[in-house]
Design a protein around this motif. Structure first.
Motif, PDB file in Angstrom:
ATOM      1  N   PRO B  96       0.819  -1.223   0.000  1.00 22.27           N
ATOM      2  CA  PRO B  96       0.000   0.000   0.000  1.00 22.27           C
ATOM      3  C   PRO B  96       0.852   1.272   0.000  1.00 22.27           C
ATOM      4  O   PRO B  96       1.873   1.335   0.681  1.00 22.27           O
ATOM      5  N   LYS B  97       0.389   2.265  -0.744  1.00 18.81           N
ATOM      6  CA  LYS B  97       1.135   3.525  -0.822  1.00 18.81           C
ATOM      7  C   LYS B  97       1.288   4.190   0.552  1.00 18.81           C
ATOM      8  O   LYS B  97       2.277   4.862   0.818  1.00 18.81           O
ATOM      9  N   GLU B  98       0.290   3.981   1.412  1.00 19.41           N
ATOM     10  CA  GLU B  98       0.350   4.605   2.755  1.00 19.41           C
ATOM     11  C   GLU B  98       1.599   4.153   3.510  1.00 19.41           C
ATOM     12  O   GLU B  98       2.116   4.860   4.368  1.00 19.41           O
ATOM     13  N   GLU B  99       2.061   2.955   3.163  1.00 17.77           N
ATOM     14  CA  GLU B  99       3.228   2.422   3.880  1.00 17.77           C
ATOM     15  C   GLU B  99       4.481   3.262   3.640  1.00 17.77           C
ATOM     16  O   GLU B  99       5.432   3.213   4.426  1.00 17.77           O
ATOM     17  N   LEU B 100       4.487   4.041   2.559  1.00 19.31           N
ATOM     18  CA  LEU B 100       5.654   4.881   2.271  1.00 19.31           C
ATOM     19  C   LEU B 100       5.942   5.840   3.420  1.00 19.31           C
ATOM     20  O   LEU B 100       7.079   6.267   3.622  1.00 19.31           O
ATOM     21  N   ARG B 101       4.902   6.163   4.191  1.00 16.22           N
ATOM     22  CA  ARG B 101       5.087   7.059   5.345  1.00 16.22           C
ATOM     23  C   ARG B 101       5.989   6.449   6.414  1.00 16.22           C
ATOM     24  O   ARG B 101       6.518   7.139   7.257  1.00 16.22           O
ATOM     25  N   THR B 102       6.126   5.129   6.388  1.00 12.42           N
ATOM     26  CA  THR B 102       6.944   4.475   7.425  1.00 12.42           C
ATOM     27  C   THR B 102       8.416   4.405   7.035  1.00 12.42           C
ATOM     28  O   THR B 102       9.229   3.863   7.787  1.00 12.42           O
ATOM     29  N   LEU B 103       8.768   4.965   5.873  1.00 10.99           N
ATOM     30  CA  LEU B 103      10.158   4.900   5.401  1.00 10.99           C
ATOM     31  C   LEU B 103      11.151   5.241   6.514  1.00 10.99           C
ATOM     32  O   LEU B 103      11.040   6.301   7.141  1.00 10.99           O
ATOM     33  N   LYS B 104      12.088   4.352   6.736  1.00 12.24           N
ATOM     34  CA  LYS B 104      13.185   4.543   7.701  1.00 12.24           C
ATOM     35  C   LYS B 104      12.728   4.609   9.157  1.00 12.24           C
ATOM     36  O   LYS B 104      13.531   4.933  10.031  1.00 12.24           O
ATOM     37  N   ARG B 105      11.443   4.373   9.415  1.00 15.40           N
ATOM     38  CA  ARG B 105      10.983   4.409  10.810  1.00 15.40           C
ATOM     39  C   ARG B 105      11.206   3.038  11.445  1.00 15.40           C
ATOM     40  O   ARG B 105      11.257   2.030  10.747  1.00 15.40           O
ATOM     41  N   ILE B 106      11.240   3.025  12.756  1.00 19.59           N
ATOM     42  CA  ILE B 106      11.506   1.762  13.465  1.00 19.59           C
ATOM     43  C   ILE B 106      10.433   0.724  13.124  1.00 19.59           C
ATOM     44  O   ILE B 106       9.251   1.064  13.010  1.00 19.59           O
ATOM     45  N   ASP B 107      10.855  -0.504  12.933  1.00 19.43           N
ATOM     46  CA  ASP B 107       9.989  -1.653  12.609  1.00 19.43           C
ATOM     47  C   ASP B 107       9.369  -1.599  11.207  1.00 19.43           C
ATOM     48  O   ASP B 107       8.504  -2.410  10.891  1.00 19.43           O
ATOM     49  N   SER B 108       9.805  -0.667  10.365  1.00 16.51           N
ATOM     50  CA  SER B 108       9.233  -0.565   9.022  1.00 16.51           C
ATOM     51  C   SER B 108       9.818  -1.622   8.091  1.00 16.51           C
ATOM     52  O   SER B 108      10.956  -2.064   8.269  1.00 16.51           O
ATOM     53  N   ARG B 109       9.031  -1.998   7.071  1.00 19.92           N
ATOM     54  CA  ARG B 109       9.566  -2.862   6.022  1.00 19.92           C
ATOM     55  C   ARG B 109      10.389  -2.052   5.023  1.00 19.92           C
ATOM     56  O   ARG B 109      11.022  -2.619   4.141  1.00 19.92           O
ATOM     57  N   LEU B 110      10.317  -0.732   5.142  1.00 17.94           N
ATOM     58  CA  LEU B 110      11.043   0.133   4.202  1.00 17.94           C
ATOM     59  C   LEU B 110      12.306   0.677   4.885  1.00 17.94           C
ATOM     60  O   LEU B 110      12.280   1.719   5.531  1.00 17.94           O
ATOM     61  N   GLN B 111      13.386  -0.071   4.741  1.00 19.74           N
ATOM     62  CA  GLN B 111      14.645   0.284   5.376  1.00 19.74           C
ATOM     63  C   GLN B 111      15.334   1.421   4.623  1.00 19.74           C
ATOM     64  O   GLN B 111      15.018   1.695   3.471  1.00 19.74           O
ATOM     65  N   GLY B 112      16.298   2.039   5.267  1.00 25.50           N
ATOM     66  CA  GLY B 112      17.037   3.138   4.642  1.00 25.50           C
ATOM     67  C   GLY B 112      17.679   2.723   3.319  1.00 25.50           C
ATOM     68  O   GLY B 112      17.822   3.537   2.410  1.00 25.50           O
ATOM     69  N   HIS B 113      18.092   1.494   3.235  1.00 28.08           N
ATOM     70  CA  HIS B 113      18.652   0.945   1.997  1.00 28.08           C
ATOM     71  C   HIS B 113      17.968  -0.396   1.736  1.00 28.08           C
ATOM     72  O   HIS B 113      17.552  -1.066   2.673  1.00 28.08           O
ATOM     73  N   PRO B 114      17.862  -0.803   0.472  1.00 30.11           N
ATOM     74  CA  PRO B 114      17.041  -1.973   0.130  1.00 30.11           C
ATOM     75  C   PRO B 114      17.388  -3.246   0.922  1.00 30.11           C
ATOM     76  O   PRO B 114      18.560  -3.575   1.123  1.00 30.11           O
ATOM     77  N   ASP B 115      16.327  -3.907   1.320  1.00 29.99           N
ATOM     78  CA  ASP B 115      16.429  -5.103   2.148  1.00 29.99           C
ATOM     79  C   ASP B 115      15.333  -6.049   1.673  1.00 29.99           C
ATOM     80  O   ASP B 115      14.299  -5.612   1.171  1.00 29.99           O
ATOM     81  N   LEU B 116      15.547  -7.338   1.839  1.00 33.42           N
ATOM     82  CA  LEU B 116      14.565  -8.305   1.340  1.00 33.42           C
ATOM     83  C   LEU B 116      13.241  -8.259   2.099  1.00 33.42           C
ATOM     84  O   LEU B 116      12.287  -8.914   1.691  1.00 33.42           O
ATOM     85  N   LYS B 117      13.192  -7.490   3.190  1.00 37.96           N
ATOM     86  CA  LYS B 117      11.935  -7.356   3.930  1.00 37.96           C
ATOM     87  C   LYS B 117      10.836  -6.730   3.088  1.00 37.96           C
ATOM     88  O   LYS B 117       9.662  -6.873   3.384  1.00 37.96           O
ATOM     89  N   THR B 118      11.238  -5.934   2.106  1.00 36.93           N
ATOM     90  CA  THR B 118      10.261  -5.188   1.318  1.00 36.93           C
ATOM     91  C   THR B 118       9.737  -6.035   0.167  1.00 36.93           C
ATOM     92  O   THR B 118      10.531  -6.528  -0.637  1.00 36.93           O
ATOM     93  N   PRO B 119       8.413  -6.201   0.047  1.00 36.89           N
ATOM     94  CA  PRO B 119       7.887  -6.978  -1.080  1.00 36.89           C
ATOM     95  C   PRO B 119       8.322  -6.344  -2.402  1.00 36.89           C
ATOM     96  O   PRO B 119       8.183  -5.126  -2.574  1.00 36.89           O
TER      97      PRO B 119
END
Lengths: 303, 285
Positions: B96-119
């Protein structure tokens, strides 16, 4: 050791279609050349480029292959940051094998001896670290890391070809090779055979525990042996900083604080010499280990 | 015959138009992200059209099934441009686009640099110089499987300072990996200064050619040109390198071709100015 490793790879390669072997212009001395001849379409020699090799392996693992990347142990360390940032961080299913480990590159001198690799790999989350010492065990350990999920590092020596195990290798398990009650010696690699020699005919009753998996450490076996013996010696062909001795000390300091003597190469580099001369110089042969057993037994129960 | 060609042309033109619309969505998402968190906005904007064209037009991939084996792969070797990759993946429907708001925040799937956590992320990155090697592994695996899966690697021009880049360039050419495409985001800047000031890259094209890569040079903000060169790459029998000439901070005039946007958080005033500029451009499009 290298010969057994090469044979083991061919055996496993015949059963596992996904196994891919990579090397960095050391196919002949690491004995993976046999695999390359048998399975040329599953063999990649990237030339003298360890960093590239390790990440090519990462890419293969990301595409469901099971890569085994093989180099001389000291030069595998050159790709440590790639191992950290890509393989271990994402727990990729890559198997790394460093040959000519410890002092075994002997005459080649300090540049070719690897006394830091266990420490460097052990500090990485998700990484399994294996240091077999028995010829058959090398084959079994190779199979075990290939069959397990996630990243693993195995280091093996160059020439020494010991046989001291009766039972097979089990990942994450230590093996009690000799019972005793005055002191316990934890060791791995070829040096376990020196420890066994030292224990025979020692004036104290020494327990010998072979610990081929440094990570995850067999905590149950280590603590119970330390409790029984009350004094501990660790013997390894590695710096006394960061290897098996450190792993055992870290565990026992919390779970069973007893006297621990770490034997290995002191905080120094190696040099050229024969393998036996180097072991002797660093006091890693049976007589020195026997001497340490006596001293350690004397520290039993004292802090 | 001619009407078939015209129809195909029309479809192509419509596809390109759609990509351009989605690029505007992604630009807006990037500005939104940069209003609340310090991000590498400049180097995200320089490669936006490239990543968008790959995901919205060129690559075979299935956002509802990110692990589909036969998919084409994308590796963002210049991992600091993660925000643009995330925005493109969200726009493509990976999460979901809303998830972009969690960028770099604690426990986010959107890490500061690419990680396999992100679909949708095919490879980890962040430490520079590793993407081509990883891409080689994927391209080799595809060949072993007899798959037509293709592998795209996007690297920065500054990143070419890394020795491993040149190790991997040799390896890919040696293996004749015709299913591997490298795109270099030639925005002319790296962290400390202009690329040619820090360490000379020119002549980049002849370097790549001499390493055995089929090499192209394009305007990296021109969607039509990107499509054209990626089509040509599909016919290659050796690895293809595309030098995409770009502008750091493209699309937001107060950032364009400067190092201001290397890593920044927009002030309220800058945010409003950026949004206004994007809206103006959208109207004119």
């Amino acid at each position: 050791m290298r010969v057994a490793f090469g044979e083991g790879l061919i055996e496993i390669g015949g059963e596992n279609e996904d196994l891919v072997v990579l090397t960095a212009d050391v196919a002949k001395p690491t004995h993976v050349i046999g695999f390359g001849e048998r399975f040329p379409h599953r063999f990649l020699n990237v030339g003298i480029a360890e960093q590239d090799m390790v990440d090519v392996a990462a890419g293969l693992a990301l595409s469901e292959k099971v890569p085994v990347a093989v180099a001389f142990a000291p030069f595998m360390m050159r790709a440590w940051e790639q191992v950290r940032s890509t393989i271990s961080r994402c727990s990729l299913n890559v198997k790394l094998v460093g040959t000519h480990a410890g002092l075994s590159a002997s005459d080649e001198g300090a540049s070719h001896q690897s006394l830091e690799d266990v420490a460097l790999m052990r500090v990485l989350p998700n990484m399994t670290v294996v240091v077999p010492g028995d010829r058959e065990e090398v084959k079994e350990a190779t199979r075990a890391i290939v069959e397990s999920r996630g990243p693993a590092y195995m280091r093996i020596g160059r020439d020494e070809d010991a046989r001291f195990l009766e039972e097979g290798f089990r990942l994450g398990r230590a093996a009690v090779l000799r019972d005793g009650s005055d002191v316990v010696v934890f060791s791995n690699g070829y040096l376990t055979s020196e420890v066994l020699k030292a224990a025979e005919g020692a004036p104290v009753d020494a327990m010998v525990v072979h610990v081929p998996t440094v990570k995850p450490l067999d905590a149950g076996a280590v603590v119970s042996a330390a409790r029984r013996a009350g004094a501990v010696i660790c013997v390894e062909e590695h710096s006394v900083i960061g290897g098996l001795g450190s792993a055992v000390s870290e565990l026992l300091s919390a779970e069973c604080p007893v006297y621990v003597r770490r034997m290995g190469v002191g905080d120094t580099f190696g040099e050229s010499g024969t393998y036996r001369e180097l072991l002797e110089k660093h006091r890693l042969t049976a007589p020195h280990i026997r001497e340490a057993m006596v001293k350690a037994a004397g520290r039993r129960g004292k802090r | 015959m001619s009407s078939t060609v015209e129809l195909a042309d029309l479809k192509h033109a419509t596809d390109v138009q759609k990509v351009k619309e989605r690029i505007r969505n992604v630009q807006r998402m990037l500005v939104e992200m940069t209003s609340s968190m310090g991000v590498h906005l400049g180097s995200s904007l320089s490669c936006l059209e490239i990543i968008a064209t790959l995901y919205f037009l060129k690559m075979r991939h299935t956002p509802h099934r990110p692990q589909w084996k036969e998919r084409d792969r994308f590796i963002l070797s210049k991992g600091h441009a993660a925000p643009v990759l995330y925005a493109v993946l969200a726009e493509a429907g990976y999460f979901p686009k809303e998830e972009l708001r969690t960028l770099k925040r604690i426990d986010s799937r959107l890490q500061g640099h690419p990680d396999l956590k992100t679909p949708g992320v095919d490879a980890p990155s962040g430490s520079l110089g590793q993407g081509i090697s990883i891409g080689i592994g994927m391209a080799v695996a595809a060949k072993m499987r007899g798959s037509r899966s293709r592998v795209y690697v996007l690297a920065g021009d500054g990143e070419c300072d890394e020795g491993q880049v040149w190790e991997s360039l040799m390896t890919a050419a040696h293996l004749r990996l015709g299913n591997l495409v490298l795109i270099i985001d030639r925005n002319g800047w790296q962290l400390d200064d202009r690329t040619e000031e820090v360490k000379r890259k020119v002549p980049l094209r002849s370097k790549l050619e001499s390493f055995g890569w089929e090499t192209y040079s394009i305007n990296g903000h021109d969607v039509e040109k990107i499509v054209e060169v990626l089509d040509a790459a599909e016919r290659a029998e050796q690895p293809v390198a595309i030098i995409a000439h770009t502008k750091k901070g493209k699309g937001i005039s107060f950032l364009e071709d400067s190092n201001k946007g290397h890593k920044l958080k927009l002030s309220e005033e800058e945010y409003l100015a950026a949004i206004k500029e994007l809206e103006m451009k959208a109207k004119c499009a």
